[in-house]
Scaffold this active site. Structure first.
Site, PDB file in Angstrom:
ATOM      1  N   GLY A  75       0.803  -1.222   0.000  1.00 40.94           N
ATOM      2  CA  GLY A  75       0.000   0.000   0.000  1.00 40.94           C
ATOM      3  C   GLY A  75       0.831   1.265   0.000  1.00 40.94           C
ATOM      4  N   CYS A  76       2.057   1.188   0.456  1.00 44.49           N
ATOM      5  CA  CYS A  76       2.843   2.398   0.753  1.00 44.49           C
ATOM      6  C   CYS A  76       3.603   2.918  -0.476  1.00 44.49           C
ATOM      7  CB  CYS A  76       3.838   2.094   1.871  1.00 44.49           C
ATOM      8  SG  CYS A  76       4.965   3.459   2.172  1.00 44.49           S
TER       9      CYS A  76
END
Ligand SMILES: N[C@@H](CCC(=O)N[C@@H](CS)C(=O)NCC(=O)O)C(=O)O
Length: 323
Positions: A52-53
């Protein structure tokens, strides 16, 4: 516990400062490879990330483009628990080194007194059992050349010359672009998504779209496919994770919705799709595509910005390869 369960108390959810503005904390571990303590060695280091990052995303792209897959182990965290002492977790994935559940346990192994933010990406030294660095902009620069002596000649930054990721002649231009792209775009979307007051939202939304307009104008100055010519550079790699998340996450979930990339920025959209769909040797088989996980970042941003409900669109999540 499923990924991104939202318990809106405790340090992990505290993003804005008292005045409503989001300010990204300085990274704490800033060691370099090579240095006396940290020599470049095969299979000595591990890169910890979460799909996600966006900051972790750039490091994983460089690891693949540089051909470091056999050199640097990749360890994936796949969950997040909110609350004091929690944070990034191994949910379905397993920590292959110690069997830890939380990323925090790595930080505390490196420094039992550590009380700062526990962030991905993080580069771990398996030999000294400590953190080398947790700042993505520094991790990617180490990857450009620190391991080059261990790589075949054609993958070395020096051999590539002008076609390198951070070629000497382009450094001033890349650094200048990094500065405003970081402030207004990469971190700009967070200043908007994590704004805790209408006034801070209002103050930040204009600069984000002014910077996207500037980017569109920059791409309009030549017919080259990439930000600085015919070759992928650091500037492309640092921008990609934010732009690939834009329409399907930041536009809706972070309220960055004055415009969309696909409808309002044709040149940025073309640049994005050129990188995403490239599965040639240039991206070593698709470094941009294989590292992009729309589900993961859409679930993550839905959790931190609201109820956890993931919007259905826009569909498709990214348009097809440019003609
Ligand atoms: N400056 C860092 C920022 C990394 C960062 O903020 N990562 C976020 C995920 S996208 C994180 O781990 N946040 C957890 C927290 O702040 O508690 C970098 O670029 O490496």
């Amino acid at each position: 516990m499923s990924q991104f369960n939202v318990h809106k108390e405790g340090d992990v959810m505290r993003q804005a400062d008292g005045d409503g503005h989001f300010r990204r904390a300085q990274s704490t571990f800033r060691h370099q490879i090579p240095s006396p303590q940290f020599a470049p060695e095969k299979d000595r280091y591990a890169l910890l990330w979460h799909r996600g990052c966006p900051w972790a995303h750039r490091t994983v792209i460089v690891r693949q483009i540089k051909g470091l897959e056999d050199m640097i182990q990749l360890i994936e965290l796949d969950g997040m628990e909110f609350g004091p002492g929690k944070g990034w977790t191994f949910e379905k994935t397993k920590d292959p080194l110690y069997g830890f559940k939380y990323l925090r346990e790595f930080y505390n192994k490196a420094d039992p007194e550590y009380v700062g933010r526990v962030t991905v990406p993080m580069l771990w030294d398996k030999k000294n059992e400590t953190i080398v660095n947790n700042e993505s902009s520094e991790i990617i620069r180490m990857f450009y050349s620190a391991f080059d002596k261990l790589l075949p000649d054609h993958l070395r930054e020096e051999t590539k010359g002008d076609a390198g990721l951070y070629p000497p002649l382009l450094r001033p231009s890349i650094d200048a672009m990094n500065e405003w792209v970081y402030n207004e775009i990469n971190n700009g979307v967070y200043k908007i998504g994590f704004a805790a007051s209408q006034a801070t939202y209002n103050a930040n939304i204009g600069p984000l779209f002014a910077a996207l307009d500037r980017l569109e104008a920059h791409l309009g100055k030549s017919s080259d496919p990439y930000l600085f010519g015919a070759h992928i550079t650091e500037a492309d790699i640092r921008l990609f994770p934010t732009i690939v998340r834009f329409d399907s996450a930041y536009h809706t979930l972070f309220k960055c919705n004055l415009k969309m990339i696909r409808h309002d920025y044709p040149l940025i959209d073309r640049w994005l799709r050129t990188l995403y769909w490239d599965e040639s040797e240039r991206t070593r088989g698709g470094a941009f595509k294989t590292s992009t996980d729309f589900d993961s970042f859409r679930r993550g941003y839905a959790a931190v910005s609201g109820s956890g409900i993931v919007p259905g669109g826009p569909l498709p999540l990214i348009l097809g390869p440019p003609s």
